[in-house]
Design an enzyme around this catalytic site. Structure first.
Site: not given
Ligand code: CAA
Length: 444
Positions: A252, A210, A162, A82, A30, A119, A243
């Protein structure tokens, strides 16, 4: 002496993968998982001639040209990444080679290094550069800090949603033109196994864990920042760049930060009639009961107009670029700073002298919080940026092109594909040297 970011440039990977329009239907998903669930519209991905060196060198090249800085005025180059492809020779040497091929002057006496902590490393490199100047070892010279990553995941890994690729170059100097860094620093750092690349190109990720680790380390860093003497009062900060692995992660984290920031302030009092006061551990018989009350309070807080106004002013503007590019790992928090400042400038906000509370994070895991002060003349620096034009100019790719480009960047595959875009006044990957090193050329 004020020390901080004098100038900044962004370089986005030149391909654009539309997440709701192209990626979601190809995966039978979706589209709203991307737009609503993750807060993402698109990923910026590298064309076949782009990599961490070209993106970093191109951002730095443009920055030096725009600021009129010669190589002899640079005393230090730190690259945070990284996505490094060489375990001995730092990426900064490859970038320096590129810059020396296209600029007057020499980087022979510039101290070069590479920073690694997922990061987090972009902010650590910035911190190192600031400390080098504050220690008086710079002899009047500036530092070049580059955060550059191709944030690619293995095909069919949930993290694929992502992805992103890009670089941020920052000129760190005395009497900076954009932001000065404050002395207080908060750290939250614990040995965690949530995201890692043990001798492999693409990460092994425990995605849900994570996210929990991100929130836990951020909370520790905020508490440590206050312990270090930093203020977290909401009135002190015009923007709070986080970040941003994907914008919904920040949605969140922000309520947790706000809850901490308003504790024992007039804002907690003002909300008391509507949602009560914040739970304190001493009022509960078990930790479980306390944590459950904190969760309930945080949910109620997120629904208040007071929180909504704070979020719309300080956090939402910082996500404007991330929604269009995805995760740039080490560069991500530096993208959100720029996005927030650009949106604030466009909204006519006067930020000279205002504070930014910068919240960095790296898996593995560590968070860092520090404050910055926006400098007079900050809009002049932003006016030189062309990131929006660059994002608009990206080449839209189909799902089949995406699959081939992913293969082209996969070290395990030997796919060699024709570029989808035409390089123009930039560094490009130009093949392999006699010792297996990557070689670069500047295309006029
Ligand atoms: N409409 C609206 N929302 C929808 C939806 C729909 N149709 N379909 C799904 N969603 C929502 C889900 O409910 C979920 O939201 P909540 O978390 O609020 O429940 C969100 O969209 C994502 O959906 P899923 O959880 O089903 O997605 P996923 O299982 O594919 O995984 C992910 C998401 C864990 C973030 C994954 O992309 C991943 O592993 N990413 C890499 C790791 C990462 O970015 N971690 C962030 C913290 S670590 C860090 O910050 C370091 C770093 O840079 C990597």
């Amino acid at each position: 002496m004020e020390v901080g970011i004098d100038g900044i440039e962004l370089w986005a990977g030149k391909l654009r993968l539309d997440l709701p329009g192209t990626f979601a239907p190809a995966n039978g998903e979706d589209p709203e998982k991307y737009t609503k669930g993750l807060g993402l519209q698109a990923s910026s991905l590298p064309d076949s001639y782009e990599d961490i060196v070209t993106m970093g060198a191109n951002a730095a090249h443009r920055l030096l040209e725009r600021k009129g800085v010669s190589l002899d005025e640079i005393g230090r180059i730190d690259v945070a990444t990284e996505s490094a492809f060489d375990r001995s020779k730092p990426v900064s040497t490859y970038v320096a080679g590129c810059l020396e091929s296209a600029h007057e002057g020499s980087l022979t006496t510039a101290n070069k290094g590479e920073r690694k902590f997922a990061c987090m490393a972009g902010t650590q490199a910035l911190d190192d550069a600031v400390n080098w100047i504050r220690a008086g070892r710079n002899r009047g010279r500036a530092a070049l800090v580059i955060a550059t990553d191709t944030a690619l995941y293995a095909r069919d890994d949930p993290g694929e949603a992502t992805q992103g690729a890009g670089a941020v170059a920052m000129l760190v100097a005395e009497d900076p033109g954009l932001v000065a860094l404050g002395p207080e620093q908060g750290i939250g750092s614990v040995d965690e196994t949530d995201f890692l690349k043990p001798n492999q190109q693409f990460p092994s990720v425990d995605g849900k864990r994570s996210m929990q680790v991100y929130l836990a380390r951020m909370r520790e860093a905020l508490v440590d920042f206050a312990r270090a003497g930093g203020t977290t009062h909401p009135d002190e900060f015009a923007l709070v760049p986080f970040h941003t692995p994907f914008p919904a992660m920040v949605q969140k984290a922000a309520p947790l930060g706000y809850r901490h920031a308003i504790r024992d302030t007039e804002y907690e009092e003002q909300l008391a009639d509507e949602i009560g006061r914040q739970p304190r551990p001493e009022g509960f018989e078990s930790e479980e009961a306390y944590l459950s009350a904190v969760k309930e309070y945080t949910e109620a807080l997120t629904d208040t107009d007071q929180y909504g106004r704070w979020y719309d002013r300080t956090v939402e503007p910082t996500l404007a670029i991330s929604r269009q590019v995805g995760n740039w790992y080490t560069a991500s928090v530096h993208v959100t700073r720029v996005a927030g400042l650009l949106e604030a400038r466009d909204a006519g906000r006067e930020l000279a002298g205002a504070g930014l509370l910068v919240a960095s994070y790296g898996s593995g895991a560590q968070a860092e919080i520090h404050a910055e002060t926006v400098q007079p003349g900050w809009t002049d620096e932003l006016d030189g940026l062309r990131i929006r034009e660059q994002l608009a100019d990206r080449r839209e790719i189909s799902f089949e092109e995406y699959e081939r480009i992913h293969d082209a960047h996969n070290h395990e595959e030997s796919t060699d594909i024709a570029p989808l875009t035409e390089p123009d006044g930039e560094f490009v990957f130009d093949g392999w040297g006699r010792m297996g090193e990557r070689e670069y050329a500047f295309i006029e």
